[in-house]
Design a protein around this motif. Structure first.
Motif, PDB file in Angstrom:
ATOM      1  N   ILE A 131       7.524   5.749   7.111  1.00 47.43           N
ATOM      2  CA  ILE A 131       6.052   5.747   7.150  1.00 47.43           C
ATOM      3  C   ILE A 131       5.560   4.359   7.549  1.00 47.43           C
ATOM      4  O   ILE A 131       4.697   4.205   8.413  1.00 47.43           O
ATOM      5  CB  ILE A 131       5.459   6.154   5.774  1.00 47.43           C
ATOM      6  N   PHE A 132       6.110   3.328   6.903  1.00 47.50           N
ATOM      7  CA  PHE A 132       5.726   1.956   7.216  1.00 47.50           C
ATOM      8  C   PHE A 132       6.012   1.647   8.686  1.00 47.50           C
ATOM      9  O   PHE A 132       5.159   1.079   9.386  1.00 47.50           O
ATOM     10  CB  PHE A 132       6.478   0.973   6.310  1.00 47.50           C
ATOM     11  N   SER A 133       7.189   2.000   9.176  1.00 48.83           N
ATOM     12  CA  SER A 133       7.570   1.720  10.571  1.00 48.83           C
ATOM     13  C   SER A 133       6.646   2.442  11.552  1.00 48.83           C
ATOM     14  O   SER A 133       6.254   1.870  12.570  1.00 48.83           O
ATOM     15  CB  SER A 133       9.015   2.149  10.824  1.00 48.83           C
ATOM     16  N   PHE A 134       6.295   3.668  11.233  1.00 48.33           N
ATOM     17  CA  PHE A 134       5.373   4.426  12.083  1.00 48.33           C
ATOM     18  C   PHE A 134       4.031   3.702  12.197  1.00 48.33           C
ATOM     19  O   PHE A 134       3.492   3.507  13.290  1.00 48.33           O
ATOM     20  CB  PHE A 134       5.178   5.840  11.525  1.00 48.33           C
TER      21      PHE A 134
ATOM     22  N   LEU B 144       0.840  -1.200   0.000  1.00 50.58           N
ATOM     23  CA  LEU B 144       0.000   0.000   0.000  1.00 50.58           C
ATOM     24  C   LEU B 144       0.879   1.256   0.000  1.00 50.58           C
ATOM     25  O   LEU B 144       0.642   2.189  -0.771  1.00 50.58           O
ATOM     26  CB  LEU B 144      -0.936  -0.011   1.204  1.00 50.58           C
ATOM     27  N   VAL B 145       1.895   1.273   0.837  1.00 46.26           N
ATOM     28  CA  VAL B 145       2.809   2.426   0.889  1.00 46.26           C
ATOM     29  C   VAL B 145       3.520   2.570  -0.452  1.00 46.26           C
ATOM     30  O   VAL B 145       3.530   3.656  -1.054  1.00 46.26           O
ATOM     31  CB  VAL B 145       3.831   2.275   2.045  1.00 46.26           C
ATOM     32  N   ASP B 146       4.094   1.480  -0.949  1.00 38.98           N
ATOM     33  CA  ASP B 146       4.838   1.512  -2.213  1.00 38.98           C
ATOM     34  C   ASP B 146       3.983   2.006  -3.374  1.00 38.98           C
ATOM     35  O   ASP B 146       4.404   2.877  -4.137  1.00 38.98           O
ATOM     36  CB  ASP B 146       5.320   0.094  -2.538  1.00 38.98           C
TER      37      ASP B 146
ATOM     38  N   ILE C  84      -4.784   5.312   5.144  1.00 38.77           N
ATOM     39  CA  ILE C  84      -4.806   5.813   3.768  1.00 38.77           C
ATOM     40  C   ILE C  84      -4.424   7.292   3.736  1.00 38.77           C
ATOM     41  O   ILE C  84      -3.601   7.720   2.917  1.00 38.77           O
ATOM     42  CB  ILE C  84      -6.185   5.555   3.118  1.00 38.77           C
ATOM     43  N   ASN C  85      -4.985   8.072   4.649  1.00 41.63           N
ATOM     44  CA  ASN C  85      -4.693   9.509   4.669  1.00 41.63           C
ATOM     45  C   ASN C  85      -3.232   9.795   5.004  1.00 41.63           C
ATOM     46  O   ASN C  85      -2.611  10.662   4.394  1.00 41.63           O
ATOM     47  CB  ASN C  85      -5.618  10.235   5.648  1.00 41.63           C
TER      48      ASN C  85
ATOM     49  N   ALA D 135       1.884  11.639   3.069  1.00 41.92           N
ATOM     50  CA  ALA D 135       3.342  11.501   3.008  1.00 41.92           C
ATOM     51  C   ALA D 135       3.831  11.485   1.560  1.00 41.92           C
ATOM     52  O   ALA D 135       4.812  12.162   1.220  1.00 41.92           O
ATOM     53  CB  ALA D 135       3.779  10.233   3.741  1.00 41.92           C
ATOM     54  N   ALA D 136       3.153  10.746   0.704  1.00 37.04           N
ATOM     55  CA  ALA D 136       3.545  10.674  -0.707  1.00 37.04           C
ATOM     56  C   ALA D 136       3.394  12.034  -1.385  1.00 37.04           C
ATOM     57  O   ALA D 136       4.258  12.462  -2.159  1.00 37.04           O
ATOM     58  CB  ALA D 136       2.711   9.618  -1.431  1.00 37.04           C
TER      59      ALA D 136
END
Length: 193
Positions: free
Chosen positions: A183-186, A87-89, A156-157, A162-163
């Motif tokens: 972001i993922f780690s957070f 999702l992040v990627d 999602i937000n 971030a992106a």
């Protein structure tokens, strides 16, 4: 606005994305859009009430693309953390490719003043992530007792913000991979059981 299987809706939408991306919403004309789409101006009005009505359709198209890419990469078999990483990627990937369209969609939100419409556009994405989170809770991977609906929207937000900050706000003071990993780690620290 009914989507038709004839493909005219998609042709008009893609032409609108190209013309508006090139000229901006104010300078783009409906006649240019339909000319590029190879359709009659009257056909435009079968699908869209105005040029401004294109914005929500463009946003919906972009969200459909995002969700389709995420689902295509997850294939429904990965664990929650893999899904979150994808999702992040994919959010960063789509934002990089379509940052002009995203800015356009935000300007349309300002013109339209309709948060309900935007919430409706996001609903399939939210619902999908809610299901993923519920499964992760059942599998004892994610903490229980969270408000799943709110959590899905927040994830999602946060990722989209971030992106957008990275690509649109040009906050590129760190390497992209470091930024995405943070972001993922957070999110993982916030949700991990």
């Amino acid at each position: 606005m009914a989507k038709q299987s004839s493909g005219k809706y998609e042709k008009i939408l893609q032409a609108a994305i190209e013309v508006i991306s090139e000229k901006g919403l104010d300078k783009a004309s409906i006649s240019e859009i339909v000319k590029k789409a190879g359709t009659a101006q009257g056909t435009f009005y079968l699908y869209f009430s105005s040029k401004n009505a294109l914005i929500s359709a463009i946003a919906e198209n972009l969200l459909d693309l995002t969700l389709d890419r995420i689902k295509g990469k997850t294939d429904g078999t990965e664990d929650f953390w893999t899904v979150l990483d994808i999702l992040v990627d994919e959010t960063f990937h789509i934002t990089r490719l379509h940052k002009d369209i995203i800015v356009l969609c935000y300007s349309g939100l300002a013109i339209d003043h309709s948060m309900e419409k935007w919430e409706a556009i996001y609903q399939p994405y939210y619902s999908w992530l809610e299901d993923v989170i519920n499964t992760a809770i059942e599998q004892n991977v994610v903490i229980s007792g969270i408000h799943v609906r709110w959590t899905a929207r927040t994830i999602i937000n946060v990722v989209e913000n971030a992106a957008e900050r990275f690509y649109i706000g040009c906050e590129q003071d760190v390497d992209l991979e470091v930024y995405k990993k943070e972001i993922f780690s957070f999110l993982k620290r916030s949700l991990q059981k």
